[in-house]
Design a protein around this motif. Structure first.
Motif, PDB file in Angstrom:
ATOM      1  N   GLU A 120     -60.787 -22.846  62.351  1.00  0.00           N
ATOM      2  CA  GLU A 120     -60.447 -23.971  61.478  1.00  0.00           C
ATOM      3  C   GLU A 120     -60.162 -23.489  60.065  1.00  0.00           C
ATOM      4  O   GLU A 120     -59.299 -24.032  59.377  1.00  0.00           O
ATOM      5  CB  GLU A 120     -61.593 -24.990  61.431  1.00  0.00           C
ATOM      6  CG  GLU A 120     -61.359 -26.056  60.345  1.00  0.00           C
ATOM      7  CD  GLU A 120     -62.402 -27.147  60.278  1.00  0.00           C
ATOM      8  OE1 GLU A 120     -63.229 -27.246  61.207  1.00  0.00           O
ATOM      9  OE2 GLU A 120     -62.384 -27.918  59.303  1.00  0.00           O
ATOM     10  N   ASP A 121     -60.887 -22.463  59.653  1.00  0.00           N
ATOM     11  CA  ASP A 121     -60.853 -22.048  58.253  1.00  0.00           C
ATOM     12  C   ASP A 121     -60.019 -20.801  58.020  1.00  0.00           C
ATOM     13  O   ASP A 121     -59.622 -20.517  56.886  1.00  0.00           O
ATOM     14  CB  ASP A 121     -62.281 -21.769  57.766  1.00  0.00           C
ATOM     15  CG  ASP A 121     -63.223 -22.932  58.055  1.00  0.00           C
ATOM     16  OD1 ASP A 121     -62.769 -24.080  57.985  1.00  0.00           O
ATOM     17  OD2 ASP A 121     -64.406 -22.683  58.354  1.00  0.00           O
ATOM     18  N   ASN A 122     -59.784 -20.048  59.063  1.00  0.00           N
ATOM     19  CA  ASN A 122     -59.101 -18.764  58.917  1.00  0.00           C
ATOM     20  C   ASN A 122     -58.554 -18.357  60.282  1.00  0.00           C
ATOM     21  O   ASN A 122     -59.326 -18.242  61.235  1.00  0.00           O
ATOM     22  CB  ASN A 122     -60.087 -17.694  58.418  1.00  0.00           C
ATOM     23  CG  ASN A 122     -59.543 -16.295  58.578  1.00  0.00           C
ATOM     24  OD1 ASN A 122     -58.372 -16.052  58.297  1.00  0.00           O
ATOM     25  ND2 ASN A 122     -60.386 -15.385  59.033  1.00  0.00           N
ATOM     26  N   VAL A 123     -57.257 -18.144  60.369  1.00  0.00           N
ATOM     27  CA  VAL A 123     -56.671 -17.815  61.676  1.00  0.00           C
ATOM     28  C   VAL A 123     -56.443 -16.311  61.858  1.00  0.00           C
ATOM     29  O   VAL A 123     -56.002 -15.884  62.908  1.00  0.00           O
ATOM     30  CB  VAL A 123     -55.340 -18.573  61.906  1.00  0.00           C
ATOM     31  CG1 VAL A 123     -55.577 -20.070  61.884  1.00  0.00           C
ATOM     32  CG2 VAL A 123     -54.272 -18.161  60.904  1.00  0.00           C
ATOM     33  N   TYR A 124     -56.758 -15.536  60.829  1.00  0.00           N
ATOM     34  CA  TYR A 124     -56.495 -14.096  60.899  1.00  0.00           C
ATOM     35  C   TYR A 124     -57.772 -13.280  61.060  1.00  0.00           C
ATOM     36  O   TYR A 124     -58.813 -13.627  60.501  1.00  0.00           O
ATOM     37  CB  TYR A 124     -55.772 -13.616  59.632  1.00  0.00           C
ATOM     38  CG  TYR A 124     -54.359 -14.125  59.556  1.00  0.00           C
ATOM     39  CD1 TYR A 124     -53.345 -13.535  60.304  1.00  0.00           C
ATOM     40  CD2 TYR A 124     -54.041 -15.218  58.754  1.00  0.00           C
ATOM     41  CE1 TYR A 124     -52.044 -14.012  60.254  1.00  0.00           C
ATOM     42  CE2 TYR A 124     -52.740 -15.703  58.693  1.00  0.00           C
ATOM     43  CZ  TYR A 124     -51.750 -15.089  59.448  1.00  0.00           C
ATOM     44  OH  TYR A 124     -50.469 -15.562  59.397  1.00  0.00           O
ATOM     45  N   TYR A 125     -57.650 -12.178  61.809  1.00  0.00           N
ATOM     46  CA  TYR A 125     -58.749 -11.221  61.867  1.00  0.00           C
ATOM     47  C   TYR A 125     -58.642 -10.248  60.697  1.00  0.00           C
ATOM     48  O   TYR A 125     -59.619  -9.903  60.056  1.00  0.00           O
ATOM     49  CB  TYR A 125     -58.729 -10.454  63.195  1.00  0.00           C
ATOM     50  CG  TYR A 125     -59.977  -9.634  63.400  1.00  0.00           C
ATOM     51  CD1 TYR A 125     -61.164 -10.252  63.760  1.00  0.00           C
ATOM     52  CD2 TYR A 125     -59.971  -8.257  63.208  1.00  0.00           C
ATOM     53  CE1 TYR A 125     -62.329  -9.522  63.920  1.00  0.00           C
ATOM     54  CE2 TYR A 125     -61.123  -7.518  63.366  1.00  0.00           C
ATOM     55  CZ  TYR A 125     -62.305  -8.153  63.719  1.00  0.00           C
ATOM     56  OH  TYR A 125     -63.460  -7.423  63.870  1.00  0.00           O
ATOM     57  N   ARG A 126     -57.453  -9.804  60.455  1.00  0.00           N
ATOM     58  CA  ARG A 126     -57.149  -9.032  59.249  1.00  0.00           C
ATOM     59  C   ARG A 126     -55.707  -9.346  58.894  1.00  0.00           C
ATOM     60  O   ARG A 126     -55.013 -10.053  59.626  1.00  0.00           O
ATOM     61  CB  ARG A 126     -57.354  -7.526  59.469  1.00  0.00           C
ATOM     62  CG  ARG A 126     -56.540  -6.945  60.591  1.00  0.00           C
ATOM     63  CD  ARG A 126     -56.676  -5.429  60.639  1.00  0.00           C
ATOM     64  NE  ARG A 126     -58.029  -5.016  60.947  1.00  0.00           N
ATOM     65  CZ  ARG A 126     -58.505  -4.806  62.183  1.00  0.00           C
ATOM     66  NH1 ARG A 126     -57.695  -5.006  63.233  1.00  0.00           N
ATOM     67  NH2 ARG A 126     -59.727  -4.413  62.395  1.00  0.00           N
ATOM     68  N   GLN A 127     -55.236  -8.840  57.765  1.00  0.00           N
ATOM     69  CA  GLN A 127     -53.901  -9.189  57.297  1.00  0.00           C
ATOM     70  C   GLN A 127     -52.842  -8.915  58.368  1.00  0.00           C
ATOM     71  O   GLN A 127     -52.746  -7.789  58.889  1.00  0.00           O
ATOM     72  CB  GLN A 127     -53.552  -8.406  56.031  1.00  0.00           C
ATOM     73  CG  GLN A 127     -52.227  -8.843  55.410  1.00  0.00           C
ATOM     74  CD  GLN A 127     -52.008  -8.198  54.051  1.00  0.00           C
ATOM     75  OE1 GLN A 127     -52.711  -7.263  53.670  1.00  0.00           O
ATOM     76  NE2 GLN A 127     -51.044  -8.703  53.307  1.00  0.00           N
ATOM     77  N   GLY A 128     -52.086  -9.945  58.720  1.00  0.00           N
ATOM     78  CA  GLY A 128     -51.001  -9.799  59.671  1.00  0.00           C
ATOM     79  C   GLY A 128     -51.420  -9.792  61.131  1.00  0.00           C
ATOM     80  O   GLY A 128     -50.564  -9.667  62.013  1.00  0.00           O
ATOM     81  N   GLU A 129     -52.697  -9.933  61.411  1.00  0.00           N
ATOM     82  CA  GLU A 129     -53.197  -9.890  62.792  1.00  0.00           C
ATOM     83  C   GLU A 129     -54.012 -11.149  63.070  1.00  0.00           C
ATOM     84  O   GLU A 129     -55.085 -11.338  62.488  1.00  0.00           O
ATOM     85  CB  GLU A 129     -54.063  -8.645  62.989  1.00  0.00           C
ATOM     86  CG  GLU A 129     -54.638  -8.518  64.398  1.00  0.00           C
ATOM     87  CD  GLU A 129     -55.577  -7.315  64.521  1.00  0.00           C
ATOM     88  OE1 GLU A 129     -55.385  -6.327  63.784  1.00  0.00           O
ATOM     89  OE2 GLU A 129     -56.508  -7.384  65.331  1.00  0.00           O
ATOM     90  N   LEU A 130     -53.479 -12.004  63.953  1.00  0.00           N
ATOM     91  CA  LEU A 130     -54.198 -13.228  64.277  1.00  0.00           C
ATOM     92  C   LEU A 130     -55.518 -12.911  64.967  1.00  0.00           C
ATOM     93  O   LEU A 130     -55.592 -11.993  65.793  1.00  0.00           O
ATOM     94  CB  LEU A 130     -53.354 -14.105  65.208  1.00  0.00           C
ATOM     95  CG  LEU A 130     -52.132 -14.798  64.605  1.00  0.00           C
ATOM     96  CD1 LEU A 130     -51.330 -15.481  65.703  1.00  0.00           C
ATOM     97  CD2 LEU A 130     -52.514 -15.800  63.515  1.00  0.00           C
ATOM     98  N   ALA A 131     -56.536 -13.679  64.643  1.00  0.00           N
ATOM     99  CA  ALA A 131     -57.776 -13.605  65.406  1.00  0.00           C
ATOM    100  C   ALA A 131     -57.493 -14.145  66.803  1.00  0.00           C
ATOM    101  O   ALA A 131     -56.728 -15.099  66.969  1.00  0.00           O
ATOM    102  CB  ALA A 131     -58.869 -14.422  64.729  1.00  0.00           C
ATOM    103  N   THR A 132     -58.118 -13.563  67.796  1.00  0.00           N
ATOM    104  CA  THR A 132     -57.840 -13.968  69.174  1.00  0.00           C
ATOM    105  C   THR A 132     -58.764 -15.082  69.662  1.00  0.00           C
ATOM    106  O   THR A 132     -58.507 -15.691  70.699  1.00  0.00           O
ATOM    107  CB  THR A 132     -57.955 -12.774  70.125  1.00  0.00           C
ATOM    108  OG1 THR A 132     -59.265 -12.203  69.971  1.00  0.00           O
ATOM    109  CG2 THR A 132     -56.911 -11.718  69.804  1.00  0.00           C
ATOM    110  N   SER A 133     -59.851 -15.318  68.943  1.00  0.00           N
ATOM    111  CA  SER A 133     -60.776 -16.374  69.348  1.00  0.00           C
ATOM    112  C   SER A 133     -61.755 -16.653  68.215  1.00  0.00           C
ATOM    113  O   SER A 133     -61.920 -15.837  67.295  1.00  0.00           O
ATOM    114  CB  SER A 133     -61.566 -15.961  70.597  1.00  0.00           C
ATOM    115  OG  SER A 133     -62.452 -14.905  70.286  1.00  0.00           O
ATOM    116  N   ASN A 134     -62.427 -17.790  68.325  1.00  0.00           N
ATOM    117  CA  ASN A 134     -63.529 -18.066  67.397  1.00  0.00           C
ATOM    118  C   ASN A 134     -64.644 -17.046  67.580  1.00  0.00           C
ATOM    119  O   ASN A 134     -65.249 -16.584  66.616  1.00  0.00           O
ATOM    120  CB  ASN A 134     -64.063 -19.477  67.641  1.00  0.00           C
ATOM    121  CG  ASN A 134     -63.169 -20.552  67.058  1.00  0.00           C
ATOM    122  OD1 ASN A 134     -63.150 -20.763  65.845  1.00  0.00           O
ATOM    123  ND2 ASN A 134     -62.408 -21.221  67.903  1.00  0.00           N
TER     124      ASN A 134
END
Lengths: 280, 94
Positions: free
Chosen positions: A236-250
């Protein structure tokens, strides 16, 4: 709460904000939207170390709904997979009529916790979520009636004044629990000095949760850990794991903050411990 | 009345969904669910007062009176956009 609580090794409560109500799968395919997806994400987040899951409700196409029935479907889906995690409903809703904001409180059973937005915030270029004191009081009254613990959402320093005002107007069960929110727009500017000032300005005895949006999520979670606070992470608050890389799950975001807590020697609260800390 | 630039699509811009989602023909992209409430004049929201994309593009559409307002190929689709994707995870409605 302070650095002393960190040194004392007090457990940290991790909240996973699973879905939100602003962006959806058009932004990241990994965001859970349906009740089943949210239920699965909640179980994964709990297994990773989250004691609380913060949820919004959506229609099948991802658009917002405030309907009690949809929150019920979500809670049922969570409980089929995660019996113990604390469920926290959002009562936020830019542009929604005040009556609709009460609907998430009316599931059976009621959620153990619910968010309570403490004042106005701007959205896009022409909207403001007003969150009047009248609405705050009426939501709080229904929370008290239904045994729901309020999570005061403190979007900026002015909302700390609003928290003291709420304490003057109404009886809040101890401990007061507030989320300090840092980011762009109406939020408190994400600077460490602002974080330190905010925790100094909390009501005596309050427990605080730390929320940084976007790229501020990880550094502010770490600061929360160091200063004896609790932390919130999630898509909800952040969709990235690191710059340019989407997080894959909560769960991936929860796992990361659990690793940091472990390195810092801060134990992670189970749902039972979280209930004890928050007086649920 | 919903926004004349609103369409519901299953796919566009190399994205596919199981349910039709709100697509802004002025911005030429899928929009955030919260913005879709504005597009639909849902709750207490209204596209002609609350949406900066509509306000920016409606004037251009009026100048082309007689043309289909729902047609995005009017030279405006890449003018600006609302930056929704850049606000993802910027919260403001927790």
């Amino acid at each position: 709460m302070s650095y002393d609580e960190f040194l004392a090794g007090e457990p940290v409560i991790i909240t996973a904000a699973l879905t939100g109500g602003v962006h959806g799968k058009e932004t990241t395919p990994h965001l859970p939207e349906t009740p089943e997806e949210i239920g699965k994400a909640a179980a994964e987040a709990e297994a990773a170390g989250a004691a609380v899951v913060h949820v919004h409700a959506r229609q099948p196409n991802g658009e917002r709904t405030f309907a009690t029935e949809r929150f019920q479907e979500i809670d049922d889906a969570i409980r089929r997979r995660a019996e113990d995690v604390i469920i926290q409903h959002s009562t936020g809703g830019t542009g929604a009529p005040d009556a609709d904001r009460h609907l998430p409180l009316r599931t059976d059973p009621a959620p153990e916790m619910a968010s309570l937005d403490m004042g106005p915030l701007n959205r896009y270029d022409h909207l403001t979520s007003e969150n009047t004191r009248g609405l705050v009081d009426s939501l709080h009254a229904e929370m008290v009636e239904r045994g729901v613990k309020p999570e005061l959402e403190l979007f900026n320093d002015g909302h700390l004044n609003e928290a003291f005002g709420l304490l003057d107007r109404r009886d809040l069960a101890n401990p007061v629990y507030g989320t300090l929110i840092f980011g762009p727009g109406t939020l408190t500017p994400p600077a460490p000095r602002n974080f330190l000032t905010a925790i100094d300005n909390l009501p005596a005895g309050a427990q605080f949760n730390t929320l940084g949006f976007g790229r501020h999520q990880l550094p502010f979670a770490t600061m929360g850990l160091l200063f004896g606070g609790h932390v919130r992470v999630g898509l909800e608050d952040n969709v990235y794991y690191r710059q340019g890389e989407l997080a894959t799950s909560n769960a991936q975001l929860v796992e990361r903050v659990v690793r940091i807590a472990d390195e810092l020697g801060r134990p992670v609260a189970t749902p039972s411990q979280a209930r004890e800390i928050l007086g649920l | 009345m919903s926004c004349p630039f609103l369409d519901y699509r299953l796919e566009a811009n190399e994205r596919q969904f199981d349910e039709p989602r709100a697509y802004c023909e002025a911005a030429a992209r899928f929009v955030q669910p919260m913005r879709a409430d504005i597009c639909n004049d849902r709750y207490d929201l209204a596209h002609d007062s609350d949406c900066e994309i509509y306000l920016e593009h409606a004037g251009a559409a009026d100048e082309n009176e007689g043309e289909n307002k729902r047609e995005p190929e009017n030279g405006t689709e890449n003018r600006s956009g609302d930056g929704d994707e850049n606000r993802a995870g910027s919260g403001e409605d927790a």
